[in-house]
Scaffold this motif. Structure first.
Motif, PDB file in Angstrom:
ATOM      1  N   LEU A  89       4.398  -1.231  -3.286  1.00 21.09           N
ATOM      2  CA  LEU A  89       3.797  -1.648  -2.023  1.00 21.09           C
ATOM      3  C   LEU A  89       2.396  -2.199  -2.253  1.00 21.09           C
ATOM      4  O   LEU A  89       2.053  -3.269  -1.741  1.00 21.09           O
ATOM      5  CB  LEU A  89       3.759  -0.487  -1.028  1.00 21.09           C
ATOM      6  CG  LEU A  89       3.032  -0.748   0.291  1.00 21.09           C
ATOM      7  CD1 LEU A  89       3.722  -1.859   1.077  1.00 21.09           C
ATOM      8  CD2 LEU A  89       2.959   0.525   1.108  1.00 21.09           C
ATOM      9  N   ASP A  90       1.596  -1.491  -3.030  1.00 22.75           N
ATOM     10  CA  ASP A  90       0.225  -1.956  -3.306  1.00 22.75           C
ATOM     11  C   ASP A  90       0.230  -3.332  -3.967  1.00 22.75           C
ATOM     12  O   ASP A  90      -0.523  -4.225  -3.583  1.00 22.75           O
ATOM     13  CB  ASP A  90      -0.512  -0.961  -4.198  1.00 22.75           C
ATOM     14  CG  ASP A  90      -0.789   0.359  -3.505  1.00 22.75           C
ATOM     15  OD1 ASP A  90      -0.778   0.401  -2.263  1.00 22.75           O
ATOM     16  OD2 ASP A  90      -1.017   1.354  -4.220  1.00 22.75           O
ATOM     17  N   PHE A  91       1.064  -3.494  -4.976  1.00 20.43           N
ATOM     18  CA  PHE A  91       1.147  -4.773  -5.673  1.00 20.43           C
ATOM     19  C   PHE A  91       1.669  -5.878  -4.747  1.00 20.43           C
ATOM     20  O   PHE A  91       1.143  -6.990  -4.719  1.00 20.43           O
ATOM     21  CB  PHE A  91       2.055  -4.651  -6.900  1.00 20.43           C
ATOM     22  CG  PHE A  91       2.301  -5.955  -7.588  1.00 20.43           C
ATOM     23  CD1 PHE A  91       1.323  -6.538  -8.377  1.00 20.43           C
ATOM     24  CD2 PHE A  91       3.504  -6.624  -7.424  1.00 20.43           C
ATOM     25  CE1 PHE A  91       1.542  -7.759  -8.996  1.00 20.43           C
ATOM     26  CE2 PHE A  91       3.731  -7.839  -8.047  1.00 20.43           C
ATOM     27  CZ  PHE A  91       2.750  -8.405  -8.836  1.00 20.43           C
ATOM     28  N   ALA A  92       2.687  -5.554  -3.977  1.00 25.60           N
ATOM     29  CA  ALA A  92       3.319  -6.553  -3.110  1.00 25.60           C
ATOM     30  C   ALA A  92       2.361  -7.067  -2.043  1.00 25.60           C
ATOM     31  O   ALA A  92       2.400  -8.252  -1.689  1.00 25.60           O
ATOM     32  CB  ALA A  92       4.571  -5.979  -2.467  1.00 25.60           C
ATOM     33  N   ILE A  93       1.497  -6.220  -1.536  1.00 22.85           N
ATOM     34  CA  ILE A  93       0.535  -6.663  -0.517  1.00 22.85           C
ATOM     35  C   ILE A  93      -0.348  -7.774  -1.077  1.00 22.85           C
ATOM     36  O   ILE A  93      -0.603  -8.781  -0.399  1.00 22.85           O
ATOM     37  CB  ILE A  93      -0.288  -5.467   0.014  1.00 22.85           C
ATOM     38  CG1 ILE A  93       0.616  -4.597   0.901  1.00 22.85           C
ATOM     39  CG2 ILE A  93      -1.520  -5.934   0.770  1.00 22.85           C
ATOM     40  CD1 ILE A  93       0.012  -3.278   1.308  1.00 22.85           C
ATOM     41  N   GLU A  94      -0.778  -7.625  -2.317  1.00 23.57           N
ATOM     42  CA  GLU A  94      -1.580  -8.680  -2.960  1.00 23.57           C
ATOM     43  C   GLU A  94      -0.751  -9.956  -3.143  1.00 23.57           C
ATOM     44  O   GLU A  94      -1.227 -11.054  -2.881  1.00 23.57           O
ATOM     45  CB  GLU A  94      -2.115  -8.193  -4.307  1.00 23.57           C
ATOM     46  CG  GLU A  94      -3.102  -7.055  -4.213  1.00 23.57           C
ATOM     47  CD  GLU A  94      -4.345  -7.427  -3.426  1.00 23.57           C
ATOM     48  OE1 GLU A  94      -4.860  -8.554  -3.589  1.00 23.57           O
ATOM     49  OE2 GLU A  94      -4.810  -6.577  -2.647  1.00 23.57           O
ATOM     50  N   LEU A  95       0.476  -9.797  -3.593  1.00 21.44           N
ATOM     51  CA  LEU A  95       1.364 -10.944  -3.795  1.00 21.44           C
ATOM     52  C   LEU A  95       1.658 -11.653  -2.474  1.00 21.44           C
ATOM     53  O   LEU A  95       1.663 -12.885  -2.410  1.00 21.44           O
ATOM     54  CB  LEU A  95       2.671 -10.486  -4.446  1.00 21.44           C
ATOM     55  CG  LEU A  95       3.711 -11.567  -4.719  1.00 21.44           C
ATOM     56  CD1 LEU A  95       3.170 -12.617  -5.671  1.00 21.44           C
ATOM     57  CD2 LEU A  95       4.978 -10.932  -5.281  1.00 21.44           C
TER      58      LEU A  95
END
Length: 109
Positions: A89-95
Motif C-alpha cells: 500500500l505504501d509503495f503503491a500510493i507513490e506509484l
C-alpha cells in the motif's frame, strides 16, 4: 478449526482484499479522470488493513493474557500477508501519484 486459525484466516483474507484493492487502484491510475475511484479503492484497502490489524491485535492480546506462544504456520503466514499488504500500500500510493501525473500530462499533449 480453533479460534487462532480462524483469526489467522481473517487476517489473511483482509490482507488479500487490501492487496486486490491496491492493485486495482494502481491499474486505474494509468487512466486519466479516475481519481475518485482510486481514492475509494485506497480507502477500502486501508479499512481492510485496519480490520486485519484488529484481528492481529486479538492474537497479541491473548498472548499478553496467557503468555502462551501462538507461533504456528497459519500465524506466520497471516503476519507475512498483513505486512506485505501494508508495504505494498505504501509503495503503491507513490506509484499512483506518479501514474496520475503522467496520465494528466499525456492528456495535455
Amino acid at each position: 478449526m480453533d479460534d487462532l486459525e480462524m483469526v489467522c484466516f481473517e487476517i489473511i483474507s483482509h490482507s488479500g482484499q487490501a492487496k486486490s484493492c491496491v492493485m486495482e487502484a494502481v491499474s486505474k491510475s494509468r487512466e486519466s479522470g479516475k481519481k475518485e475511484e482510486i481514492d475509494d479503492l485506497i480507502n477500502t484497502a486501508r479499512q481492510e488493513l485496519k480490520e486485519a490489524s484488529t484481528q492481529h491485535l486479538k492474537i497479541l492480546s491473548k498472548f499478553a493474557e496467557t503468555g502462551k506462544n501462538f507461533v504456528n504456520p497459519p500465524y506466520v503466514h497471516a503476519e507475512d500477508q498483513m505486512m506485505g499488504a501494508e508495504s505494498f500500500l505504501d509503495f503503491a500510493i507513490e506509484l499512483i501519484e506518479t501514474n496520475v501525473k503522467l496520465a494528466d500530462l499525456q492528456n495535455k499533449i
